[in-house]
Design a protein around this motif. Structure first.
Motif, PDB file in Angstrom:
ATOM      1  N   GLY A 182      47.633  40.184  46.720  1.00  0.00           N
ATOM      2  CA  GLY A 182      48.561  40.950  45.634  1.00  0.00           C
ATOM      3  C   GLY A 182      49.887  39.925  46.340  1.00  0.00           C
ATOM      4  O   GLY A 182      50.727  39.818  44.987  1.00  0.00           O
ATOM      5  N   ILE A 183      50.482  40.266  47.479  1.00  0.00           N
ATOM      6  CA  ILE A 183      51.830  40.049  47.108  1.00  0.00           C
ATOM      7  C   ILE A 183      51.925  38.913  46.968  1.00  0.00           C
ATOM      8  O   ILE A 183      53.182  38.525  46.576  1.00  0.00           O
ATOM      9  N   VAL A 186      51.875  38.175  43.713  1.00  0.00           N
ATOM     10  CA  VAL A 186      53.219  37.732  42.789  1.00  0.00           C
ATOM     11  C   VAL A 186      54.359  36.834  43.210  1.00  0.00           C
ATOM     12  O   VAL A 186      55.264  36.263  42.590  1.00  0.00           O
ATOM     13  N   HIS A 212      62.695  44.153  44.186  1.00  0.00           N
ATOM     14  CA  HIS A 212      61.377  44.970  44.143  1.00  0.00           C
ATOM     15  C   HIS A 212      60.278  44.575  44.694  1.00  0.00           C
ATOM     16  O   HIS A 212      59.269  45.110  44.840  1.00  0.00           O
ATOM     17  N   LEU A 216      57.485  46.726  45.851  1.00  0.00           N
ATOM     18  CA  LEU A 216      55.996  46.623  46.167  1.00  0.00           C
ATOM     19  C   LEU A 216      54.987  46.676  47.699  1.00  0.00           C
ATOM     20  O   LEU A 216      53.730  46.975  47.431  1.00  0.00           O
ATOM     21  N   PHE A 247      51.764  49.918  42.309  1.00  0.00           N
ATOM     22  CA  PHE A 247      51.692  48.299  43.390  1.00  0.00           C
ATOM     23  C   PHE A 247      51.610  47.655  41.235  1.00  0.00           C
ATOM     24  O   PHE A 247      52.552  46.184  41.446  1.00  0.00           O
ATOM     25  N   ALA A 251      54.388  45.010  40.652  1.00  0.00           N
ATOM     26  CA  ALA A 251      54.036  43.514  39.987  1.00  0.00           C
ATOM     27  C   ALA A 251      54.557  43.547  38.617  1.00  0.00           C
ATOM     28  O   ALA A 251      55.050  42.356  38.422  1.00  0.00           O
ATOM     29  N   LEU A 255      57.311  40.647  36.943  1.00  0.00           N
ATOM     30  CA  LEU A 255      56.505  39.156  36.814  1.00  0.00           C
ATOM     31  C   LEU A 255      57.572  39.088  35.623  1.00  0.00           C
ATOM     32  O   LEU A 255      57.006  37.853  34.492  1.00  0.00           O
ATOM     33  N   VAL A 279      45.767  37.330  36.405  1.00  0.00           N
ATOM     34  CA  VAL A 279      46.861  38.041  36.520  1.00  0.00           C
ATOM     35  C   VAL A 279      45.942  39.289  35.875  1.00  0.00           C
ATOM     36  O   VAL A 279      46.466  40.684  36.302  1.00  0.00           O
ATOM     37  N   LEU A 283      45.857  42.887  37.791  1.00  0.00           N
ATOM     38  CA  LEU A 283      46.246  44.699  37.427  1.00  0.00           C
ATOM     39  C   LEU A 283      45.656  45.230  36.664  1.00  0.00           C
ATOM     40  O   LEU A 283      45.814  46.618  37.210  1.00  0.00           O
TER      41      LEU A 283
END
Length: 881
Positions: A182-183, A186, A212, A216, A247, A251, A255, A279, A283
């Protein structure tokens, strides 16, 4: 001529594409692969995703930091190390070798550590750069991935309790999915998304990312810590759930500055649509997991992640990876502007089909419960993904001069504006229609499982004899999750059939055929070789253990080249039906509700008062037995019982009491026990134990109630209906004393023939023969309860089901106190209020109190009157003081 850069990117793309094909093959052939679930998931997450992350995070780090690329040899060595570790790990898992699994995990960890050192070195040597935050994201993700690898190895060991395994899995998933995958997604989107859309980066995006990113990373750590705490404290699920939700929220904030450019969608390119869809799936799935951890049992959520695997990995991660590669590969393989445009057209080929089929199939997969719809939609999603894999292969293949002549014009004009593209309405409508037809075909092919109609019964067809060929057909079969795998075997007519049958389920099974063949009981983890003889006609088979056939444990031998068959493969044996071997019509049981009962079956409903205030420990042994008893006047059945009674022994205590129950199975098949009064992960204490085995089940009563316990071995409805249930009465604090307490456990029975077990088909249809309190119809008509005028009487009531509700009522009486499922609906303090019935669904309980005003005979009934007429009634004989 291809330059070194083009050769490199073609080579590493081939590695990723290889793992994509391997993952697709594992998914397609999963029934025949050991450790299939692990292989399917990790072929994708380690093979595809981890290779792609190492390749492209290193690529973007060089681009963002404007540093000199290091020798490709070092990067190639790291990738070789990673893939050697992945293959070693897979071999260890399939072979069940902890040593090989540990070695594979260690090699993967070494590759990731090398990657960390490379990123750290670039950051230290580089000048300040715009969007350096993306490289920091890659570094943090890789650092958190190291403990995720360790947890994955620990999870592969068999020495953990089910609860501990859930905790390790919770942390492993959080670190590997949120942090490692995930990180970087992003971080990369901050620069890649505007590039895909050929748009300028929104102002404030870099500042928002820097602000941020620590949050995260922190959210991923919180989710992992919460996962570890799940087996230890109820707060673990809350902490993990908040971590997942945080999280997703962070995110979105990171974004959000990109949203302004999103509407352009670069003319609807596949890359843009795929990344955007991915995405959204990612999410949505992260939020779903977080919410479920907050509102459901977290042990159950983490212990059964199956429903979210396809949306998370297929809908989310796969679409982001495929979309990003569809943009990146044409660019990095290069060859000139025209070459890039030709490669991009190849990568975009059929994009409406691929996007719509994949996402519509995933949506239907999430919403549907019909088995064939699930299978076909998942296969359609896989086919769409494979279509993208082919387009990626096509995109990196050489571009000839004739292809350049037909190269499309640039997507942007001299001012940088994206050339508008007309919506492809035809392909879009056809794609939607194709998915709709897929679902219609699935429902038409299997209307019974889709809930439309019931499968029709088949007919018997006489078979003509055939000559033996002298050849042998050998088949390997498994029994798992109440299924034979495979459940259909095709045999040339006249061949002898030899089956190697393994029981990988948690309880005993067998295999019988309609021609009379029987394998006998096969214990868990046991393998037998069966010689089924010369096969001259099609045959149906099933598991003869009561209820297993009804659960779908059926098998078909289909003759190839014969002139007839023993039964249609779509016949009644596949529809479930009767659990009795042979499938003949079973004689209806006969009994007389007005006849005299066997007094040995009478069960005293009196509940003795508790005489203490301090919590205590109760130690009891529950012995499972299978024995014939009278169940109604004139009828006996083969009951399955706890301590030879139906219902089983009553447990009685207060909040804070601990119960230590030793379950001993003296029966002939697997049984188990589930106490609703205890809140704990069911994996170990509620597992099925085989004949001769025992287990200890310990729970502390944290809440008051009339709780049910029952056998939880499949089919659960049959085990309950055949006698395996009882009550746990946990009194609320400060419960006033009364003159009499009675426990009335309501249930219903579905009788089989004389001396047989309950009828599975009747249970499935809800067609019960009698209803009763405490296991025998009308027993309290023949043995009335005795109380006196003016005495306060409390009736504890539990509906054990398995299917029918109860409305407990006393003719001529009025309840001044009504307590249901843990709380008063009518309290003792009420001076004028009254209640006439206590309504309970199966597994609900409560109590009522009343004082009888005058002498006489009062009738207690289930006020669903047809149930009272089936035997759910009794008499209370009230006398003067």
């Amino acid at each position: 001529m291809m330059g070194p850069r083009s050769i490199w990117h073609r080579g590493v793309a081939a590695v990723v594409i290889f793992w994509m094909i391997a993952a697709a093959a594992a998914i397609t052939a999963h029934r025949f692969i050991p450790e299939a679930t692990w292989i399917m998931v990790h072929t994708f997450t380690l093979g595809v995703v981890t290779n792609a992350l190492l390749i492209w995070t290193n690529h973007f780090a060089v681009a963002v930091l404007r540093s000199r690329p290091e020798s490709r040899r070092g990067e190639a060595a790291t990738l070789a190390l990673l893939n050697a570790g992945i293959i070693t790990l897979g071999v260890g898992m399939i072979a069940g070798s902890d040593g090989v699994t540990g070695a594979g995990s260690l090699v993967i960890g070494a590759a990731i550590l090398t990657h960390i050192l490379r990123l750290w070195g670039r950051l230290r040597s580089a000048l300040p750069a715009r969007f350096e935050v993306a490289v920091h994201a890659y570094l943090w993700a890789a650092v958190l991935f190291l403990p995720g690898i360790l947890l994955g190895y620990l999870l592969s060991l068999d020495s953990w309790s089910p609860e501990a395994s859930v905790g390790i899995r919770g942390a492993h998933v959080a670190l590997n999915v949120l942090a490692w995958v995930g990180i970087p997604i992003v971080g990369t989107l901050l620069t890649l998304w505007p590039t895909i859309l050929r748009a300028k980066l929104a102002p404030g995006a870099e500042i928002a990312a820097k602000r941020h990113l620590p949050l995260l990373v922190g959210a991923a750590l919180v989710a992992a810590i919460g996962g570890l705490l799940i087996p230890l404290t109820p707060l673990g699920g809350i902490v993990a759930g908040l971590g997942y939700l945080a999280f997703a929220g962070v995110a979105v904030f990171m974004l959000a500055p990109l949203a302004g450019t999103t509407w352009r969608m670069a003319g609807g390119s596949f890359a843009a649509l795929s990344v955007a869809a991915g995405v959204l799936w990612l999410l949505a799935t992260v939020v779903t997991i977080g919410l479920r951890l907050l509102v459901e049992n977290p042990l159950a959520v983490i212990g059964n992640l199956g429903p979210v695997v396809l949306p998370l990995l297929g809908g989310g991660v796969a679409q982001v990876v495929l979309g990003a590669l569809s943009y990146l590969l044409p660019v990095v393989v290069g060859g000139g502007p025209k070459h890039v445009r030709v490669r991009t057209v190849r990568a975009d080929a059929g994009s409406p089909w691929r996007i719509i089929v994949l996402n519509a199939s995933l949506i239907l997969y999430v919403l549907s419960e019909a088995s064939l719809v699930l299978v076909l939609t998942s296969l359609a999603a896989l086919a769409a993904a494979l279509g993208t894999v082919w387009c990626l292969i096509w995109a990196i293949l050489p571009v000839r001069e004739k292809h350049l002549e037909n190269a499309p014009p640039p997507l942007t004009d001299r001012e940088g504006n994206v050339t508008p593209v007309s919506p492809q309405r035809g392909p879009i409508l056809m794609s939607v229609g194709a998915v709709a037809l897929l679902v219609i075909a699935a429902v038409a092919a299997d209307p019974a499982s889709s809930g439309v109609v019931r499968a029709p019964a088949g007919s018997q067809v006489a078979a003509a004899p055939v000559d033996a060929t002298g050849e042998v057909t050998e088949v390997a079969m498994d029994m798992v999750d109440m299924r034979y795998i495979p459940d259909l075997v095709t045999v040339p007519a006249g061949n002898r059939l030899e089956v190697t049958l393994t029981n990988s389920d948690g309880q005993s099974h067998d295999l019988v055929l309609e021609n009379g063949f029987s394998s006998g009981r096969i214990a868990p983890n046991e393998t037998v070789v069966l010689d089924l003889g010369v096969i001259d006609q099609s045959l149906d088979g099933w598991c003869s253990i009561a209820g297993h056939r009804q659960m779908g444990m059926v098998f078909t031998i289909e003759v190839e080249g014969g002139e007839g068959s023993g039964s249609d493969a779509g016949g009644d044996s596949h529809a479930g039906g009767d659990s009795h071997a042979g499938g003949d019509e079973r004689p209806e049981p006969t009994f007389d509700l007005m006849g005299e009962m066997d007094d040995s079956r009478h069960q005293d409903p009196a509940l003795e008062p508790l005489d203490r205030d301090e919590p205590t420990e109760h130690r009891l042994t529950f012995t499972v037995s299978e024995m014939e008893k009278e169940v109604a006047p004139g009828l006996t059945q083969n009951l399955w019982l706890f301590n030879e009674t139906m219902p089983g022994p009553t447990l009685h205590g207060r909040v804070g009491d601990t119960f230590v129950i030793t379950l001993v199975n003296d029966g002939s098949m697997g049984h188990s026990i589930d106490f609703h009064a205890g809140a704990l992960a069911p994996d170990r204490p509620m597992r099925t134990i085989e004949p001769g085995e025992e287990l200890t089940y310990t729970f502390t009563a944290e809440r008051a109630g009339v709780w049910m316990y029952h056998c939880s071995t499949a089919p659960m409805s049959l085990h309950i209906a055949n006698g395996m249930y009882g009550a746990v009465v946990i009194e609320p604090d400060d419960l006033p004393e009364v003159d009499h307490q009675f426990l009335m456990v309501h249930g219903e029975s579905y009788y089989g023939p004389e001396g047989d077990v309950a009828d599975s088909a009747k249970i499935a249809e809800g067609d019960h023969d009698t209803a009763h309190y405490n296991g025998y119809p009308n027993q309290y008509v023949q043995h009335p309860l005795e109380v006196k005028v003016g005495e306060r009487v409390r009736f504890w009531v539990l509906d054990a089901g398995p299917n029918i509700a109860t409305s407990f009522h006393i003719v001529g009486g009025q309840f001044d106190t009504l307590w249901k499922e843990g709380d008063y609906l009518l309290g003792p303090e009420s001076e004028t209020g009254g209640a006439q019935a206590l309504g309970l669904l199966p597994a609900e309980g409560g109590f009522v109190e009343l004082v009888f005003p005058e002498a006489g005979n009062y009738t207690l009934v289930n006020h669903i009157m047809s149930e009272a007429e089936r035997g759910a009634k009794g008499v209370i004989h009230v006398t003067d003081d």
